[in-house]
Design a protein around this motif. Structure first.
Motif, short mmCIF file in Angstrom:
data_model
loop_
_atom_site.label_atom_id
_atom_site.label_comp_id
_atom_site.label_asym_id
_atom_site.label_seq_id
_atom_site.Cartn_x
_atom_site.Cartn_y
_atom_site.Cartn_z
N THR A 1 0.81 -1.23 0.00
CA THR A 1 0.00 0.00 0.00
C THR A 1 0.84 1.27 0.00
O THR A 1 0.28 2.36 -0.17
N PHE A 2 2.17 1.17 0.18
CA PHE A 2 3.04 2.33 0.01
C PHE A 2 3.37 2.44 -1.49
O PHE A 2 4.46 2.16 -1.93
N ARG A 3 2.38 2.87 -2.27
CA ARG A 3 2.46 2.78 -3.73
C ARG A 3 3.03 4.04 -4.36
O ARG A 3 2.84 5.14 -3.83
N PRO A 4 3.69 3.90 -5.51
CA PRO A 4 4.17 5.08 -6.24
C PRO A 4 3.01 5.96 -6.70
O PRO A 4 1.90 5.47 -6.91
N GLU A 5 3.28 7.23 -6.85
CA GLU A 5 2.28 8.18 -7.35
C GLU A 5 1.74 7.68 -8.69
O GLU A 5 2.49 7.21 -9.55
N ALA B 1 9.10 -2.26 -14.09
CA ALA B 1 9.52 -1.45 -15.23
C ALA B 1 10.71 -0.57 -14.89
O ALA B 1 11.58 -0.31 -15.73
N ALA B 2 10.75 -0.11 -13.63
CA ALA B 2 11.87 0.73 -13.18
C ALA B 2 13.09 -0.08 -12.79
O ALA B 2 14.16 0.48 -12.52
N GLY B 3 12.94 -1.41 -12.71
CA GLY B 3 14.05 -2.26 -12.30
C GLY B 3 14.32 -2.21 -10.81
O GLY B 3 15.44 -2.49 -10.37
N ALA C 1 -1.30 -4.34 -8.45
CA ALA C 1 -0.82 -4.80 -9.75
C ALA C 1 -0.12 -3.68 -10.50
O ALA C 1 0.97 -3.87 -11.07
N GLN C 2 -0.72 -2.49 -10.50
CA GLN C 2 -0.10 -1.36 -11.18
C GLN C 2 1.21 -0.96 -10.50
O GLN C 2 2.20 -0.63 -11.16
N ALA C 3 1.21 -0.98 -9.18
CA ALA C 3 2.41 -0.58 -8.43
C ALA C 3 3.56 -1.55 -8.70
O ALA C 3 4.71 -1.13 -8.91
N LEU C 4 3.28 -2.84 -8.69
CA LEU C 4 4.33 -3.83 -8.98
C LEU C 4 4.81 -3.71 -10.42
O LEU C 4 6.02 -3.81 -10.69
#
Length: 278
Positions: free
Chosen positions: A128-132, A146-148, A138-141
């Motif tokens: 739940t500490f997800r990127p902006e 993608a960012a490695g 699923a989207q956060a992972l």
């Protein structure tokens, strides 16, 4: 002579330099307690050596698990996974007389800052500490991959028998709330967890995607809810103090030699309580 409540985490004794740091640790007083907030090692034998060594020296040792203790490395003779591995670590600690999140919370009253209830927690994380800009796990992972920037937990930390790590985290939150409800409500607490209970300490991460593996939004008010005098954590390898609602959050990580070397050397365990807090 009164004692002091100290804390350290992220000892990572697979590194010879860190093993030497542990071998040289000594209390200031026979009454000192030591909190170990996770990431002692990945291997059972090393975990046992560290905790046994520290317990011989400190009046009390209190352990909260990190993610590394819960890994199942292929070269570790102990191949237990998930909950079974955690329970085996708890039994190891009990043989060594080291307190765990499964034991009654001890009350510190041997020196400045007491009495307080010291509560070691085991909570994990739930993504739940997800990127902006990401709406769900699923989207956060996907963004992290993608960012490695992907935590090794995804390969080495197994949630068995739970279907996922976030499901295991949910179970741990429920169990921990039950245990915390049994504490003496008249006493403040020192909350100990490998991960910070609030997201703010992760804002400084060089790779913000890594915050996914650093805690849960479900604990954002626990420092208020459970009357914390201090919150002790590790995991980020950024030792520092931050504040939330007047409560001190202190990261006590030793970290890897490449991290503490440029800081001028390894730090000693950190003092948890201050006289003025009481």
């Amino acid at each position: 002579m009164s004692g002091t409540l100290f804390a350290i985490s992220d000892l990572h004794v697979a590194y010879p330099e860190n093993r030497k740091v542990v071998d040289e640790l000594r209390p200031d007083s026979p009454e000192d307690w030591l909190i170990v907030a996770g990431d002692v090692s990945e291997r059972f034998g090393e975990i046992e050596w560290v905790l046994a060594t520290l317990r011989e020296r400190y009046a009390k040792v209190i352990w909260s698990p990190g993610n590394h203790e819960l890994w199942t490395p292929k070269d570790d003779p102990v191949q237990l996974r998930g909950e079974e591995r955690y329970r085996a670590l708890v039994e190891l600690c009990r043989r060594l007389d080291v307190l765990t999140p499964e034991d009654p919370y001890p009350v510190w009253h041997a020196g400045p800052g007491g009495p307080v209830t010291v509560a070691p927690l085991f909570l994990l994380y739930d993504y739940t500490f997800r990127p902006e800009g990401t709406a769900d796990k699923a989207q956060a992972l996907a963004a992290a991959y993608a960012a490695g920037v992907v935590c090794t937990d995804e390969m080495m930390l197994h949630p068995d028998p739970y279907p996922s790590l976030d499901a295991w985290c949910e179970a741990r939150i429920t169990e921990t709330e039950r245990l915390l409800a049994r504490r003496d409500p008249a006493l403040p607490t020192v909350l100990v967890n490998h991960y910070p209970l609030v997201r703010e300490p992760t804002r400084i991460l060089r790779y913000p995607e890594f915050a996914l593996w650093c805690g849960t939004e479900r604990t954002a008010d626990w420092h208020l809810r459970y009357d914390a005098a201090a919150m002790i954590y590790g995991h980020l390898h950024i030792p520092r103090v931050t504040w939330a609602d007047g409560v001190r959050f202190e990261e006590v990580s030793l970290g890897y030699p490449r991290e503490w070397g440029p800081r001028g050397g390894p730090h000693r365990p950190r003092r948890v309580l201050r006289e003025e807090q009481r």
